[in-house]
Design a protein around this motif. Structure first.
Motif, PDB file in Angstrom:
ATOM      1  N   GLU A   1      -0.412   6.017  -3.024  1.00 59.35           N
ATOM      2  CA  GLU A   1      -0.196   5.602  -1.434  1.00 59.35           C
ATOM      3  C   GLU A   1       2.105   6.219  -0.850  1.00 59.35           C
ATOM      4  O   GLU A   1       1.994   6.204  -2.126  1.00 59.35           O
ATOM      5  CB  GLU A   1       0.454   4.535  -1.929  1.00 59.35           C
TER       6      GLU A   1
ATOM      7  N   VAL B   1       4.598   6.218  -3.436  1.00 56.94           N
ATOM      8  CA  VAL B   1       5.176   4.928  -3.782  1.00 56.94           C
ATOM      9  C   VAL B   1       3.911   4.233  -4.772  1.00 56.94           C
ATOM     10  O   VAL B   1       5.002   3.188  -5.289  1.00 56.94           O
ATOM     11  CB  VAL B   1       5.695   4.375  -2.555  1.00 56.94           C
ATOM     12  N   TYR B   2       3.231   4.540  -5.001  1.00 56.13           N
ATOM     13  CA  TYR B   2       2.662   4.261  -6.027  1.00 56.13           C
ATOM     14  C   TYR B   2       1.235   5.135  -6.476  1.00 56.13           C
ATOM     15  O   TYR B   2       0.252   5.272  -5.484  1.00 56.13           O
ATOM     16  CB  TYR B   2       1.827   2.570  -5.041  1.00 56.13           C
TER      17      TYR B   2
ATOM     18  N   GLN C   1      -2.095   6.051   9.095  1.00 56.61           N
ATOM     19  CA  GLN C   1      -3.400   6.326   8.591  1.00 56.61           C
ATOM     20  C   GLN C   1      -3.584   8.090   8.796  1.00 56.61           C
ATOM     21  O   GLN C   1      -5.025   8.666   8.375  1.00 56.61           O
ATOM     22  CB  GLN C   1      -4.597   5.556   8.769  1.00 56.61           C
TER      23      GLN C   1
ATOM     24  N   TYR D   1      -3.739  -8.945  -6.331  1.00 56.43           N
ATOM     25  CA  TYR D   1      -1.617  -8.560  -6.916  1.00 56.43           C
ATOM     26  C   TYR D   1      -0.875  -9.818  -6.111  1.00 56.43           C
ATOM     27  O   TYR D   1      -0.956 -10.894  -5.437  1.00 56.43           O
ATOM     28  CB  TYR D   1      -1.881  -6.922  -5.738  1.00 56.43           C
TER      29      TYR D   1
ATOM     30  N   SER E   1       9.440   1.649   9.637  1.00 55.01           N
ATOM     31  CA  SER E   1      10.029   0.527   7.986  1.00 55.01           C
ATOM     32  C   SER E   1      11.411  -0.034   8.160  1.00 55.01           C
ATOM     33  O   SER E   1      11.494  -1.016   7.682  1.00 55.01           O
ATOM     34  CB  SER E   1      10.772   1.728   6.938  1.00 55.01           C
TER      35      SER E   1
ATOM     36  N   TRP F   1       0.661   1.477  12.080  1.00 58.33           N
ATOM     37  CA  TRP F   1      -0.256   1.850  10.977  1.00 58.33           C
ATOM     38  C   TRP F   1      -1.394   2.068  10.651  1.00 58.33           C
ATOM     39  O   TRP F   1      -1.691   3.249   9.829  1.00 58.33           O
ATOM     40  CB  TRP F   1      -0.519   0.443  10.756  1.00 58.33           C
TER      41      TRP F   1
ATOM     42  N   PHE G   1       6.079  -0.130   1.727  1.00 56.65           N
ATOM     43  CA  PHE G   1       7.262  -0.599   0.672  1.00 56.65           C
ATOM     44  C   PHE G   1       8.264  -0.054   1.193  1.00 56.65           C
ATOM     45  O   PHE G   1       8.682   0.990   2.072  1.00 56.65           O
ATOM     46  CB  PHE G   1       6.896   1.069  -0.154  1.00 56.65           C
TER      47      PHE G   1
ATOM     48  N   VAL H   1       4.539   5.769   1.404  1.00 56.67           N
ATOM     49  CA  VAL H   1       5.111   5.039   2.356  1.00 56.67           C
ATOM     50  C   VAL H   1       4.389   4.187   4.152  1.00 56.67           C
ATOM     51  O   VAL H   1       4.366   3.465   4.270  1.00 56.67           O
ATOM     52  CB  VAL H   1       6.513   5.723   3.230  1.00 56.67           C
ATOM     53  N   LYS H   2       3.439   6.185   4.318  1.00 58.54           N
ATOM     54  CA  LYS H   2       2.358   5.542   5.556  1.00 58.54           C
ATOM     55  C   LYS H   2       1.165   5.176   5.677  1.00 58.54           C
ATOM     56  O   LYS H   2       0.494   4.657   5.664  1.00 58.54           O
ATOM     57  CB  LYS H   2       2.866   6.421   6.817  1.00 58.54           C
ATOM     58  N   ALA H   3       1.017   4.984   4.062  1.00 65.57           N
ATOM     59  CA  ALA H   3      -0.712   5.424   3.876  1.00 65.57           C
ATOM     60  C   ALA H   3      -1.370   5.262   2.481  1.00 65.57           C
ATOM     61  O   ALA H   3      -1.010   6.151   1.904  1.00 65.57           O
ATOM     62  CB  ALA H   3      -0.855   6.537   5.209  1.00 65.57           C
TER      63      ALA H   3
ATOM     64  N   GLY I   1       1.995  -4.853  -6.891  1.00 66.41           N
ATOM     65  CA  GLY I   1       1.086  -3.370  -7.111  1.00 66.41           C
ATOM     66  C   GLY I   1       1.690  -3.092  -6.123  1.00 66.41           C
ATOM     67  O   GLY I   1       2.234  -1.946  -5.346  1.00 66.41           O
ATOM     68  N   PRO I   2       0.225  -1.925  -5.407  1.00 61.43           N
ATOM     69  CA  PRO I   2       0.476  -1.353  -4.380  1.00 61.43           C
ATOM     70  C   PRO I   2       0.521  -2.527  -3.147  1.00 61.43           C
ATOM     71  O   PRO I   2       0.692  -2.848  -2.918  1.00 61.43           O
ATOM     72  CB  PRO I   2      -1.257  -0.834  -4.022  1.00 61.43           C
ATOM     73  N   PRO I   3       1.620  -1.138  -1.987  1.00 60.15           N
ATOM     74  CA  PRO I   3       1.576  -1.838  -0.626  1.00 60.15           C
ATOM     75  C   PRO I   3       0.537  -2.484  -0.173  1.00 60.15           C
ATOM     76  O   PRO I   3      -0.583  -1.900   0.553  1.00 60.15           O
ATOM     77  CB  PRO I   3       2.366  -0.920   0.190  1.00 60.15           C
TER      78      PRO I   3
ATOM     79  N   ARG J   1      -1.722  -3.475   2.938  1.00 58.20           N
ATOM     80  CA  ARG J   1      -1.356  -3.004   4.973  1.00 58.20           C
ATOM     81  C   ARG J   1      -2.028  -3.673   5.403  1.00 58.20           C
ATOM     82  O   ARG J   1      -2.799  -5.058   5.328  1.00 58.20           O
ATOM     83  CB  ARG J   1      -2.246  -1.827   4.329  1.00 58.20           C
TER      84      ARG J   1
ATOM     85  N   VAL K   1      -5.643  -5.969  -1.940  1.00 63.02           N
ATOM     86  CA  VAL K   1      -5.215  -4.601  -2.041  1.00 63.02           C
ATOM     87  C   VAL K   1      -7.014  -3.969  -2.297  1.00 63.02           C
ATOM     88  O   VAL K   1      -7.203  -3.678  -3.526  1.00 63.02           O
ATOM     89  CB  VAL K   1      -4.560  -3.476  -2.102  1.00 63.02           C
ATOM     90  N   ARG K   2      -7.832  -3.160  -1.448  1.00 64.27           N
ATOM     91  CA  ARG K   2      -8.842  -2.347  -2.074  1.00 64.27           C
ATOM     92  C   ARG K   2      -9.800  -3.045  -3.444  1.00 64.27           C
ATOM     93  O   ARG K   2     -10.058  -2.518  -4.528  1.00 64.27           O
ATOM     94  CB  ARG K   2      -8.254  -1.217  -2.522  1.00 64.27           C
TER      95      ARG K   2
ATOM     96  N   LYS L   1      -8.584  -5.730  -4.864  1.00 57.20           N
ATOM     97  CA  LYS L   1      -8.245  -5.776  -6.526  1.00 57.20           C
ATOM     98  C   LYS L   1      -7.210  -6.930  -5.627  1.00 57.20           C
ATOM     99  O   LYS L   1      -6.218  -7.116  -4.982  1.00 57.20           O
ATOM    100  CB  LYS L   1      -7.473  -5.203  -7.538  1.00 57.20           C
TER     101      LYS L   1
END
Lengths: 137, 408
Positions: free
Chosen positions: A66, A45-46, B11, B390, B268, B7, B357, A68-70, B332-334, B336, B385-386, B388
């Motif tokens: 990235e 997704v990213y 991972q 957003y 989701s 989550w 997402f 959906v999950k991780a 940006g990135p989702p 978490r 996120v990491r 940065k």
């Protein structure tokens, strides 16, 4: 391309154990993640792209993908300077899934030290490595 | 309501693309797969392409052949069938089961009409959440409860300890843990039409939150019109020996439109519906007021208290809580779990507890706690996120409109 367990590897590319591929063209290397990697990640997704002009080193992180999950960090298989990044991935991160070796390329690097390429695997070695990894599980 | 650390699971089930020390250590998180418990549908999942992962001590399908995104979208367009047998179902019985339970939860159990249920929270002495749960008053002397798989041991020990002292004082209550039953969740617009083919019960009269004991596909089931997706649907408690047949019958009656769906899409879906995941959005130190569950505290309970932690909770209701759970959308990135939330000036104001997402909305959605004052819809924030920052904005939940079946 040839297929092993229905996941593709490209014959002339080189591969890192961390599942990145590199296509060398003189002094320029194109880098992406393998079919094996995108299959395990799921829908991307990213993609966090490196900056053009940034220095990358073999084995060091240069971005992230990235799903959906991780999130997964991605490691550069070569050392050098980033000369181009695939801007298409900003709007279409799914290209990493649908075309991991062509349209889903991530960055192009001007290689500093091509002797480092010997640290990487060829397509047969990488395919075998994936097979062994999957067999452990 | 359901789960516990999806989550963290996400991972670990995604193989890390490299390891800091470069050793070719077996990356399989589920090395102890042999010790995981299996539901009666385990072989059925595997036969249908289920990718099994460890979850709260069980081996459960994270997804099937469909991607998590496809499954999520399909649930809202057609329907999904989930095996949620890892969750723990129990019955409280006895003429004092209602006052007994009222000490442990925030709901007005006495006011529930027979055959109706509600989402509630089991609280501790500090007003924090031990677990969230759907409780149903079957009759005045029978309450049916479903709790999270990850909290089973903790919840049962808690209930048992209180039951002991309640009985010592002469109270009439006993329990039955339904380990002989399995739980299926059928969700989406096709849930009711498909289930109707398998039962004589008139489902059009069973509204959101209602419960029936009835025959489905020839087996005596408990059905509750509820779920964890925001869609219309049912949770079906079925005797374990009939579970596989029921699952097959549901899938067949839908002509393939309702699909087996795993825990990845379940996460989701619940996030899109703005529902809390215990272990992420709610924990031992989180009160129901902070988590935005004021509506679940019975009116009479707000006046009378009488449940563990009532003093803390009633104080928060009066003065407002110091932190609140809100929704976010971002670029940006989702974001978490544990991503830092800052205000526009860069001051830390909170932390994300769930994020990802959204397959249906095609954008990032998240939930997190922010200090009161920064919680209003439309408040701009920065999500880290990491390292940065957003842009993010406080967004009303649910992110995807809910479709609960309620009388017009």
């Amino acid at each position: 391309m040839h297929f092993l367990n229905s996941l593709a590897v490209v014959k002339d590319f080189k591969y890192a154990e961390s599942h990145e591929w590199v296509k060398v063209d003189g002094k320029t290397a194109t880098v992406g993640i393998t079919d094996h990697a995108q299959d395990h990640l799921g829908d991307v997704v990213y993609v966090e792209l490196p900056e053009v002009g940034a220095a990358v080193n073999q084995g060091s992180g240069f971005g992230a993908v990235e799903s959906v999950k991780a999130t997964s960090d991605i490691y550069s298989p070569v050392s050098g300077d980033v000369v181009e990044v695939n801007e298409d991935l900003n709007n279409s991160p799914g290209l990493v899934n649908s075309s991991p070796y062509e349209k889903g390329w991530i960055m192009k690097v001007e290689i500093k030290d091509d002797s480092e390429l010997t640290n990487l695997k060829n397509s047969d070695e990488y395919a075998k490595f994936c097979e062994e990894e999957d067999a452990k599980h | 309501m359901r789960g516990g650390g999806l989550w963290q699971l996400g991972q670990s089930i995604t193989r890390r693309l490299a390891q800091a020390d470069k050793k070719a250590v077996g990356r399989r998180y589920f090395a102890s797969e042999a010790e995981q418990k299996k539901t009666v549908l385990y072989d059925f999942h595997v036969a249908n392409g289920g990718k099994m992962v460890p979850f709260a001590g069980w081996s459960m399908p994270i997804q099937y052949k469909d991607s998590i995104m496809e499954s999520t979208v399909n649930c809202r367009q057609n329907g999904s069938l989930f095996d949620v047998s890892h969750m723990c179902g129990l019955s409280l019985k006895g003429k004092d089961c209602v006052p007994f339970l009222e000490k442990l939860v925030i709901a007005d159990v006495a006011a529930l009409a027979p055959g109706t249920g509600t989402l509630t929270v089991f609280t501790n002495e500090k007003g924090g959440a031990i677990d969230d749960s759907v409780i149903t008053k079957v009759t005045d002397d029978h309450i049916y409860i479903v709790v999270n798989a990850g909290c089973r041991d903790k919840d049962l020990a808690h209930i048992e300890a209180h039951m002991k002292s309640f009985k010592a004082k002469g109270g009439d209550v006993s329990w039955n843990i339904h380990d002989e039953r399995s739980l299926l969740a059928l969700q989406g617009p096709l849930a009711a039409p498909v289930l109707q083919h398998l039962t004589k019960e008139d489902l059009s009269k069973v509204y959101f939150g209602e419960f029936r004991i009835t025959d489905i596909n020839g087996a005596r089931c408990f059905i509750t019109r509820t779920g964890y997706t925001g869609e219309d649907g049912f949770e079906i408690s079925v005797p374990s020996e009939n579970a596989v047949d029921l699952a097959k019958a549901i899938l067949e009656k839908s002509e393939g439109k309702v699909r087996l769906t795993g825990l990845g899409a379940r996460d989701s879906l619940r996030l899109e519906a703005g529902l809390c995941l215990y272990g992420n959005d709610m924990e031992q130190h989180t009160t129901p007021v902070e988590a935005g569950l004021n509506w679940a505290i019975g009116k009479r309970r707000k006046a009378e208290g009488g449940f563990l932690g009532a003093e803390v909770i009633l104080k928060q209701l009066a003065e407002g809580p110091k932190v609140r759970l809100v929704g976010f959308t971002s670029t940006g990135p989702p974001p978490r779990s544990h991503s830092e939330i800052q205000d526009e000036k860069g001051t830390t104001i909170g932390e994300i507890t769930s994020g990802g997402f959204s397959p249906c909305l095609k954008k990032n959605i998240a939930m997190g706690y922010v200090k009161s004052g920064s919680h209003k819809t439309g408040t701009k924030a920065k999500l880290l996120v990491r390292g940065k920052a957003y842009d993010g904005v406080v967004t009303k939940k649910p992110f995807v409109p809910t479709k609960y079946y309620k009388p017009s």
